[in-house]
Design an enzyme around this catalytic site. Structure first.
Site, short mmCIF file in Angstrom:
data_model
loop_
_atom_site.label_atom_id
_atom_site.label_comp_id
_atom_site.label_asym_id
_atom_site.label_seq_id
_atom_site.Cartn_x
_atom_site.Cartn_y
_atom_site.Cartn_z
N ALA A 102 10.50 3.13 -1.61
CA ALA A 102 11.86 2.59 -1.48
C ALA A 102 11.92 1.16 -2.01
CB ALA A 102 12.32 2.64 -0.03
N ALA A 103 10.83 0.41 -1.81
CA ALA A 103 10.82 -0.99 -2.28
C ALA A 103 10.81 -1.03 -3.81
CB ALA A 103 9.62 -1.73 -1.71
N PRO A 141 0.83 -1.21 0.00
CA PRO A 141 0.00 0.00 0.00
C PRO A 141 0.87 1.27 0.00
CG PRO A 141 -0.74 -1.55 1.68
CD PRO A 141 0.54 -2.09 1.14
N ASP A 199 14.57 3.74 5.56
CA ASP A 199 13.73 2.93 4.65
C ASP A 199 14.58 2.22 3.60
OD1 ASP A 199 11.59 4.05 5.96
OD2 ASP A 199 10.44 4.40 4.13
N GLY A 233 3.56 4.12 5.28
CA GLY A 233 4.69 3.78 6.14
C GLY A 233 5.23 2.38 5.89
N LEU A 234 4.85 1.77 4.77
CA LEU A 234 5.36 0.43 4.47
C LEU A 234 6.50 0.46 3.47
CD1 LEU A 234 2.05 -1.64 4.44
CD2 LEU A 234 4.01 -2.04 5.92
N GLY A 235 6.96 1.66 3.14
CA GLY A 235 8.16 1.78 2.30
C GLY A 235 7.94 1.44 0.84
N SER A 236 6.73 1.70 0.32
CA SER A 236 6.46 1.28 -1.07
C SER A 236 7.42 1.94 -2.06
CB SER A 236 5.01 1.58 -1.45
OG SER A 236 4.79 2.96 -1.46
O1 PMV Z 1 8.12 6.25 5.42
P1 PMV Z 1 7.58 6.18 6.82
O2 PMV Z 1 6.15 6.59 6.97
O3 PMV Z 1 7.89 4.87 7.49
O4 PMV Z 1 8.37 7.27 7.68
C1 PMV Z 1 9.71 7.23 7.75
C2 PMV Z 1 10.15 7.42 9.14
C3 PMV Z 1 10.47 8.83 9.55
O5 PMV Z 1 11.36 8.67 10.65
C4 PMV Z 1 9.24 9.56 10.00
C5 PMV Z 1 11.15 9.63 8.45
C6 PMV Z 1 12.56 9.17 8.10
O6 PMV Z 1 13.08 9.65 7.07
O7 PMV Z 1 13.17 8.40 8.83
#
Ligand code: PMV
Length: 316
Positions: free
Chosen positions: A108-109, A99, A150, A103-106
């Site tokens: 970057a993945a 999704p 991430d 915050g699941l790193g889509s």
């Molecule tokens: O991408 P997310 O929603 O997991 O957020 C990353 C985590 C933060 O610490 C909020 C931002 C970061 O760059 O580390």
């Protein structure tokens, strides 16, 4: 040239989100139950490179893709890092069941899958740190000031103890941990949440830096507990971390509701995970409570739930 595919997992942050942006350590783990995949197939000579993301109905020649297109940026950075001996004619297709903006790193993945696959396609299996560095450059386009957690956890595909500017340390997991991830269904732009938090912090540095410091101390303590397999301690640290994330203003009614629902259904510990203001929360459960907690999260409004095991070698 033969067809090449590569995949990369999603991720969640266990401890230390936001504080990690300010130089404190954080813990993150891959989520292998969701994946981004990149497939590269050769095209006839002269066709050039075509990039495609059928999930969002996107396809374009690389030469026509804007500078800030993350998919194009992943391709360009990889080709710059390992220039092919001959011009490439290929279709690069990405798909993902991760999704977006939760915050699941889509992002970057997807970038990791592209960098890995393209490296292999041009005959260079890139090491995880180089993949992480290229993905970091891509992440910066849309995330502003990412900490680097991430891209690191996803490129390495292993639990990590991460601190900006320090060599990566692996996180050993003493006893597999079962986590239920609950998605509020609310999209949250990390860049916005991080930027707003920075403004609040700049207006009251002592208070916010104090909170970040407390979160920063939780990460190594939680690491010890995870290595020792002490789930009650981990659960306690999750509660402390969530309370601090509430203090800095990144939780939300929906996240708090899911955290409460998970605890009432028997989760050992729960907290928001990632940027907050939407996105996901995580609940640590005994194996035999995963079903009840999942159901409770769904009743409390979770749009999606994922059960994942941290520290098990089982991969999808
Ligand atoms: O991408 P997310 O929603 O997991 O957020 C990353 C985590 C933060 O610490 C909020 C931002 C970061 O760059 O580390």
């Amino acid at each position: 040239m033969t067809v090449t595919t590569a995949s990369a997992p999603g991720k969640i942050i266990l401890f230390g989100e936001h504080a990690v942006v300010y130089g404190h350590p954080a813990l993150a783990v891959p989520v292998h139950e969701v994946q981004a995949t990149c497939r590269i197939e050769p095209l006839p000579a002269g066709a050039g490179v075509v990039i495609a993301a059928p999930d969002i109905n996107f396809a374009a020649p690389l030469s026509a893709a804007p500078e800030d297109n993350p998919l194009a940026a992943a391709v360009r950075h990889t080709l710059a890092a390992c220039p092919p001996t001959l011009p490439i004619n290929a279709r690069i297709t990405v798909t993902a069941d991760i999704p977006v903006a939760r915050g699941l790193g889509s992002g970057a993945a997807i970038a990791t899958a592209v960098v890995k696959a393209l490296g292999q396609y041009v005959g260079r299996a890139l090491p995880p740190q180089q993949i992480a560095d290229i993905v970091f450059a891509v992440e910066k386009i849309h995330h502003g000031t990412p900490s680097g957690i991430d891209n690191t956890v996803i490129a390495f595909g292993q639990p990590v103890f991460f601190q900006k500017g320090r060599p990566l340390q692996r996180l050993a997991v003493g006893r597999p941990l079962t986590l239920v991830i609950g998605d509020t269904g609310i999209k949250s732009q990390t860049r916005k949440v991080v930027g707003n938090l920075r403004r609040r912090r700049d207006a009251d540095k002592p208070r916010y830096d104090g909170w970040f410091q407390l979160m920063g101390r939780l990460a190594p303590a939680a690491r010890q507990a995870i290595e020792a397999g002490q789930v009650a301690r981990i659960a306690d640290y999750m509660a402390q971390n969530h309370a601090l994330l509430q203090q800095i203003g990144v939780s939300s009614d929906e996240l708090d509701r899911l955290v409460r629902a998970a605890l009432e259904a028997g989760a050992l510990g729960a907290k928001l995970s990632g940027a907050g203001r939407g996105g996901n929360m995580i609940a640590l459960v005994e194996d035999n409570r995963a079903f009840e907690v999942t159901q409770a999260l769904q009743r409390a409004g979770a749009a999606q739930t994922i059960v994942t095991t941290v520290g098990s070698s089982a991969k999808k």
